[in-house]
Design a protein around this motif. Structure first.
Motif, mmCIF file in Angstrom:
data_model
loop_
_atom_site.group_PDB
_atom_site.id
_atom_site.type_symbol
_atom_site.label_atom_id
_atom_site.label_comp_id
_atom_site.label_asym_id
_atom_site.label_seq_id
_atom_site.Cartn_x
_atom_site.Cartn_y
_atom_site.Cartn_z
ATOM 1 N N THR A 67 1.197 -1.347 0.420
ATOM 2 C CA THR A 67 -0.316 -0.194 0.404
ATOM 3 C C THR A 67 0.646 1.198 0.017
ATOM 4 N N TYR A 68 1.966 1.015 0.657
ATOM 5 C CA TYR A 68 2.916 2.238 0.855
ATOM 6 C C TYR A 68 3.496 2.616 -0.132
ATOM 7 N N ILE A 69 3.421 1.648 -1.129
ATOM 8 C CA ILE A 69 4.208 2.103 -1.977
ATOM 9 C C ILE A 69 3.198 2.131 -3.482
ATOM 10 N N GLY A 70 2.006 1.815 -3.265
ATOM 11 C CA GLY A 70 1.306 1.843 -4.507
ATOM 12 C C GLY A 70 0.918 3.534 -4.364
ATOM 13 N N LYS A 71 1.103 4.168 -2.915
ATOM 14 C CA LYS A 71 0.571 5.684 -2.828
ATOM 15 C C LYS A 71 1.615 6.680 -3.470
ATOM 16 N N TRP A 72 2.952 6.154 -3.114
ATOM 17 C CA TRP A 72 4.532 6.540 -3.633
ATOM 18 C C TRP A 72 4.250 6.879 -5.105
ATOM 19 N N ARG A 74 1.529 6.413 -6.947
ATOM 20 C CA ARG A 74 0.678 7.386 -7.508
ATOM 21 C C ARG A 74 1.258 8.879 -7.679
ATOM 22 N N ALA A 75 1.275 9.212 -6.575
ATOM 23 C CA ALA A 75 1.653 11.105 -5.662
ATOM 24 C C ALA A 75 3.134 10.878 -7.030
ATOM 25 N N ARG A 76 3.512 10.029 -7.011
ATOM 26 C CA ARG A 76 4.759 10.364 -8.367
ATOM 27 C C ARG A 76 4.965 9.922 -9.122
ATOM 28 N N LYS A 77 3.288 9.821 -9.942
ATOM 29 C CA LYS A 77 3.491 9.835 -11.228
ATOM 30 C C LYS A 77 4.865 9.066 -12.189
ATOM 31 N N ASN A 78 5.114 7.841 -11.290
ATOM 32 C CA ASN A 78 6.601 7.212 -11.908
ATOM 33 C C ASN A 78 6.142 5.705 -12.126
ATOM 34 N N ARG A 79 4.821 5.364 -12.730
ATOM 35 C CA ARG A 79 5.142 3.469 -12.431
ATOM 36 C C ARG A 79 5.912 3.343 -13.196
ATOM 37 N N ASP A 80 6.216 3.837 -14.595
ATOM 38 C CA ASP A 80 6.915 4.043 -15.917
ATOM 39 C C ASP A 80 8.311 3.430 -15.755
ATOM 40 N N LYS A 81 8.371 3.878 -14.470
ATOM 41 C CA LYS A 81 10.112 3.844 -13.848
ATOM 42 C C LYS A 81 9.962 3.033 -13.487
ATOM 43 N N VAL A 82 9.516 2.441 -12.626
ATOM 44 C CA VAL A 82 9.446 1.301 -11.445
ATOM 45 C C VAL A 82 9.587 -0.006 -12.411
ATOM 46 N N ILE A 83 10.945 -0.742 -12.203
ATOM 47 C CA ILE A 83 10.468 -2.237 -12.393
ATOM 48 C C ILE A 83 10.152 -2.727 -10.776
ATOM 49 N N LEU A 84 8.730 -3.233 -10.667
ATOM 50 C CA LEU A 84 8.127 -3.601 -9.612
ATOM 51 C C LEU A 84 8.357 -5.129 -9.403
ATOM 52 N N ALA A 85 8.733 -6.149 -8.485
ATOM 53 C CA ALA A 85 8.520 -6.834 -8.089
ATOM 54 C C ALA A 85 7.702 -7.155 -6.385
ATOM 55 N N THR A 86 7.311 -8.077 -6.805
ATOM 56 C CA THR A 86 6.242 -9.056 -5.603
ATOM 57 C C THR A 86 6.303 -10.342 -5.431
ATOM 58 N N SER A 117 -2.541 -8.201 -4.440
ATOM 59 C CA SER A 117 -1.095 -7.424 -4.005
ATOM 60 C C SER A 117 -1.556 -5.610 -5.286
ATOM 61 N N LEU A 118 -2.439 -6.061 -6.281
ATOM 62 C CA LEU A 118 -2.881 -4.860 -8.020
ATOM 63 C C LEU A 118 -3.508 -3.598 -7.452
ATOM 64 N N LYS A 119 -4.462 -4.327 -6.425
ATOM 65 C CA LYS A 119 -4.973 -3.598 -5.805
ATOM 66 C C LYS A 119 -4.378 -2.681 -4.742
ATOM 67 N N ARG A 120 -3.329 -3.273 -3.462
ATOM 68 C CA ARG A 120 -2.166 -2.068 -2.974
ATOM 69 C C ARG A 120 -1.793 -1.125 -3.372
ATOM 70 N N LEU A 121 -0.976 -1.883 -5.263
ATOM 71 C CA LEU A 121 0.136 -1.711 -5.614
ATOM 72 C C LEU A 121 -0.271 -0.354 -6.588
ATOM 73 N N GLY A 122 -1.984 0.123 -6.575
ATOM 74 C CA GLY A 122 -2.461 0.830 -7.653
ATOM 75 C C GLY A 122 -1.995 0.864 -9.246
ATOM 76 N N THR A 123 -1.744 -0.703 -9.376
ATOM 77 C CA THR A 123 -1.021 -0.843 -10.235
ATOM 78 C C THR A 123 -1.906 -1.834 -11.435
ATOM 79 N N ASP A 124 -2.179 -2.212 -12.666
ATOM 80 C CA ASP A 124 -2.425 -3.679 -13.706
ATOM 81 C C ASP A 124 -1.641 -3.744 -13.570
ATOM 82 N N TYR A 125 -0.404 -3.884 -13.890
ATOM 83 C CA TYR A 125 0.729 -4.881 -14.215
ATOM 84 C C TYR A 125 2.210 -4.797 -12.819
ATOM 85 N N VAL A 126 2.045 -6.187 -12.553
ATOM 86 C CA VAL A 126 3.728 -6.460 -11.766
ATOM 87 C C VAL A 126 4.973 -6.983 -12.760
#
Length: 350
Positions: A67-72, A74-86, A117-126
């Protein structure tokens, strides 16, 4: 910061990955946000989390780190710059992950995990979805130095690897994950997943996330060759041996606020022979003019078979130090000294 290819994919991840398991327990959301900001500013593009986090796992905190990562993001609008693993948990009797039942690596449970996980991360994919630990009966970490007293014991309802892998294939086709990885896995497990994918079942394995540090080099025994030949990346966790390779626990010390002081979960690094080995490596670091934590992190990042070193920190100075270790030149003299100790001390903390 150097970028290294993740398996056979087109992703290139930073040599240091930001670990997150303290966020939501030892670290507040604001502290997590500041850690992410600093890491990205220093060139880190890779973050690792899990549905289980934070540690220690508890029903009231489970999922908070995501949840913390997802909120960050969204605030930074940088999902496309982060390679995210869960990660999804393996077999566990703890019912709070699935809400009303123990969890296994079956379709219903894996889909439940990724959707949450996708809901908490606020993204469509990991980018990388990993099995946190095997469902089958294996020692924790899956790379022991002894076979144990119950060889060959299996649960009667063990989920076949092919069945599990097929579910990850569904997730890839649905666009919910890009790539598949393992964690706390053995050579046999790695090869079985690869064999099933070679037979047309599910996605090909791209990474394994296992412990690797100065007092646990069991990855080198079989997995290093396996993964090198099969182009499977090592994502090395616990480079500081849960803090025991920082020197703060030397001579039995238990500083206030330290993880083992707070949670008494350091048994992996409190085995027979461990205190002597840890002290020897920490003193060796000092003999080279480095803090033990600098030395231990630089060692892991320098290894040819490590794609990314997963660091963790509870304070900004700790994070600054960990990030700065990419600039330490690992020398032949250091390696010879480390290998000399390892020859004598072995792997006391597998």
């Amino acid at each position: 910061m150097q970028k290294r290819r993740l398996g056979r994919t087109d992703l290139h991840v930073s040599a240091i990955c930001l670990g997150t398991m303290t966020w939501g327990q030892q670290n507040t959301e604001d502290e997590a946000r500041r850690q992410m900001d600093l890491a990205v500013d220093r060139g880190v593009n890779f973050m690792d989390t899990a549905e289980l986090y934070p540690i220690p796992p508890k029903p009231e905190t489970q999922g908070r780190t995501e949840t913390y990562i997802g909120k960050w993001m969204r605030a930074r609008k940088n999902r496309d710059k982060v390679i995210l693993a869960t990660k999804v948990v393996g077999r566990t009797a703890n019912s709070w992950f699935r809400g009303d039942r123990p969890s296994k690596l079956v379709r219903a449970d894996i889909f439940d995990a990724i959707e949450k996980s996708l809901k908490r991360l606020g993204t469509d994919y990991v980018d990388l979805y990993q099995i946190h630990f095997p469902e089958r009966v294996v020692p924790w970490g899956a790379n022991p130095t002894r076979v144990g007293t119950a060889p060959g014991r299996r649960d009667e309802d063990e989920t076949p690897i092919a069945e599990t892998l097929a579910v990850f294939g569904e997730l890839v086709k649905a666009g919910m994950i890009r790539h598949f990885g393992l964690s706390n896995e053995s050579s046999w497990g790695v090869m079985r997943f690869i064999a099933e994918s070679d037979n047309g079942v599910g996605p090909r394995l791209v990474s394994v996330q296992n412990a690797y540090n100065l007092v646990n080099r069991t990855y080198e025994v079989n997995l290093a060759e396996t993964c090198e030949r099969e182009s499977v990346s090592l994502l090395a966790y616990s480079p500081l041996a849960q803090g025991y390779l920082t020197g703060k626990y030397d001579h039995g010390a238990r500083p206030p606020g330290a993880r083992s002081t707070l949670f008494n979960r350091g048994q992996r690094y409190e085995t027979p022979g461990a205190p002597e080995a840890l002290l020897a490596y920490n003193d060796l670091a000092r003999s080279f003019g480095l803090e033990p934590a600098q030395f231990a992190n630089a060692y892991v990042t320098s290894r040819w078979f490590v794609t990314s070193n997963i660091i963790g920190a509870t304070s900004m100075p700790q994070l600054e130090m960990a990030l700065s270790t990419v600039d330490i030149a690992w020398t032949d003299e250091m390696q010879k000294a480390v290998d000399g100790l390892h020859q004598r001390l072995g792997n006391p903390c597998p």
